[in-house]
Structures are given as C-alpha cells and as structure tokens.
Design a protein around this motif. Structure first.
Motif, mmCIF file in Angstrom:
data_model
loop_
_atom_site.group_PDB
_atom_site.id
_atom_site.type_symbol
_atom_site.label_atom_id
_atom_site.label_comp_id
_atom_site.label_asym_id
_atom_site.label_seq_id
_atom_site.Cartn_x
_atom_site.Cartn_y
_atom_site.Cartn_z
ATOM 1 N N VAL A 280 -52.093 78.670 7.810
ATOM 2 C CA VAL A 280 -53.282 79.371 7.327
ATOM 3 C C VAL A 280 -54.238 79.679 8.472
ATOM 4 C CG1 VAL A 280 -55.295 79.214 5.819
ATOM 5 C CG2 VAL A 280 -53.089 78.365 5.041
ATOM 6 N N TYR B 207 -62.251 80.141 4.538
ATOM 7 C CA TYR B 207 -61.406 78.953 4.661
ATOM 8 C C TYR B 207 -61.959 78.026 5.733
ATOM 9 C CZ TYR B 207 -57.191 76.182 4.265
ATOM 10 O OH TYR B 207 -56.300 75.148 4.025
ATOM 11 N N THR C 176 -59.850 84.693 4.720
ATOM 12 C CA THR C 176 -58.448 84.883 4.393
ATOM 13 C C THR C 176 -58.337 85.461 2.989
ATOM 14 O OG1 THR C 176 -56.268 83.800 4.372
ATOM 15 C CG2 THR C 176 -58.101 82.568 3.432
ATOM 16 N N GLY D 200 -60.965 89.537 3.743
ATOM 17 C CA GLY D 200 -60.601 88.449 2.849
ATOM 18 C C GLY D 200 -61.778 87.978 2.029
ATOM 19 N N ASN E 276 -55.411 85.321 12.845
ATOM 20 C CA ASN E 276 -55.090 85.994 11.585
ATOM 21 C C ASN E 276 -56.320 86.131 10.676
ATOM 22 O OD1 ASN E 276 -55.277 83.243 11.194
ATOM 23 N ND2 ASN E 276 -53.481 83.071 9.875
ATOM 24 N N HIS E 277 -57.502 85.901 11.219
ATOM 25 C CA HIS E 277 -58.753 86.096 10.470
ATOM 26 C C HIS E 277 -58.784 87.489 9.867
ATOM 27 C CE1 HIS E 277 -63.047 86.427 9.625
ATOM 28 N NE2 HIS E 277 -63.097 87.475 10.430
ATOM 29 N N ASP E 278 -59.069 87.577 8.561
ATOM 30 C CA ASP E 278 -59.068 88.845 7.834
ATOM 31 C C ASP E 278 -60.489 89.178 7.392
ATOM 32 O OD1 ASP E 278 -58.722 91.018 6.189
ATOM 33 O OD2 ASP E 278 -57.528 89.957 4.675
#
Length: 222
Positions: free
Chosen positions: A94, A111, A81, A107, A102-104
């Motif tokens: 989150v 997390y 993230t 990032g 929503n894994h980026d």
C-alpha cells in the motif's frame, strides 16, 4: 507552521507546534524513529532520507511533525489512495515500502503510513494532536476517511490462546490493554478489519488491526 498548542509534559503545560516536515528535518525524524521503534522492530523499516524526501515532495499535507523546545518529538506521515482499499492488505504494497511513490492525489482515502512519538513524550497529547491534525487534513481536502493498520504489540503474549480478532475484541471490551490499539481508540478510530502478514513485526505476530476515521461532513453510507 500549522498550529501551536500546549501539551502536558512532566505534569505541566509545555508549548508545542505541529508543522510540515521536509528533508532538512531528516536527522531529527530518524532519531524519533529510532527511539520509538527499538528492536525487535525491524530496524530496516525506520525512515531513511530518500523516503523523507518523497513524503515532503509528493504529499506535503501528509508530512507532519511535532516540535517541543525546538526538537522534533513526534511525526505522522500519510498518503492518498483508492477508497476501494479494504480487507486484508500489507503495509509495503500500500505504501510502496514507505516511499509513497504510488500516492494518488485523486484518492479518497488518507492512508496512515506511520505515526510515532518519543517514549518520554507519550501520554502528553502529542500523538493525539498529530492524529487530530490529520483528521483536519481529511476534512480540508474533502476526502472520505482516514485508514491505517495499527500494530498489536501486546498480541504476542496472548497469541497461543486468542486469534487476532478475539484479541481486538478483548481490548474493545476492556479485558485487555494494547498500547497502540487503545491509543487509536482514544483518538476516535474505529475497527475496520484485521490484516495478516501486514508487517514483519514479531510483537504483533505480523497482524494489524485496520482502523478508520470517517469524515463526518460527508454523507456516509450506513
């Protein structure tokens, strides 16, 4: 297979392995969750097969399990993230309620979505080795840090007289012991704040201690 090692279980060395998990491991992973998080922990927050499918597909480096005698006895799940994440936030937002859609990949913060070990295998070193393997993932990927919210399952016993910040401070001073927070400290995690309404968790009074580990191989701002 990521690694083989020995842990101390029932007073003697036992061979264990830490590897990535996949959907074929769903039944074993769910059994570990059920044993690790009994009520009053919300049972709807335990993993389901679709979440496990997403973990393994989107970020296989962050889908880890520990195996002893062919049985999954622990697991740890992470996602990437944005490093600007700080201060008060909640687990569901989150982590996309544990689905990590929503894994980026870009990032810079790994997390921690979840870590759990079957009660009979706690204090054997399984949890610490899962955490160590995730630190190695941070270093391998060149990320800045590992971050996650630690439950405070002992806080409800002291909530009437202590604010969550005071409770964490008492654990840091050694005046109190919290099974999760004390474990994270033993793993090298450092306090980075308090999150309120982090998770529907009666024992923690819905608070969590934000705990981080910074990549020592990157230049860190003071």
């Amino acid at each position: 297979m990521l690694k083989k090692l020995y842990v101390i279980h029932a007073g003697k060395p036992v061979e264990a392995a830490i590897r990535r998990y996949g959907l074929e491991d769903a039944e074993g992973l769910i059994r570990v969750q059920e044993a690790s998080f009994p009520p009053p922990y919300p049972q709807e927050l335990l993993w389901n097969r679709e979440q496990i499918r997403e973990h393994a597909a989107r970020f296989p480096e962050g889908a880890l399990c520990a195996v002893v005698d062919g049985e999954i006895v622990g697991s740890m799940t992470g996602m990437l993230t944005d490093g600007s994440l700080a201060g008060n936030h909640d687990w569901a937002t989150v982590t996309d309620s544990g689905y990590i859609r929503n894994h980026d990949p870009e990032g810079d913060t790994l997390y921690v979505v979840d870590i759990c070990v079957r009660p009979e295998h706690r204090k054997s070193g399984i949890g610490k080795w899962l955490m160590q393997t995730m630190y190695e993932t941070v270093v391998h990927l060149g990320k800045a840090r590992l971050l996650g919210g630690g439950r405070l399952p002992g806080y409800h016993r002291h909530a009437a007289e202590l604010k969550p910040q005071q409770y964490v401070a008492a654990v840091l001073k050694g005046d109190l012991h919290d099974p999760v927070l004390s474990f994270l400290l033993r793993c090298g995690r450092m306090p980075a704040g308090i999150a309120e309404n982090y998770l529907e968790d009666e024992e923690s009074c819905h608070y969590a201690a934000l705990m981080e580990w910074r990549n020592p191989f990157l230049i860190q701002e003071s």
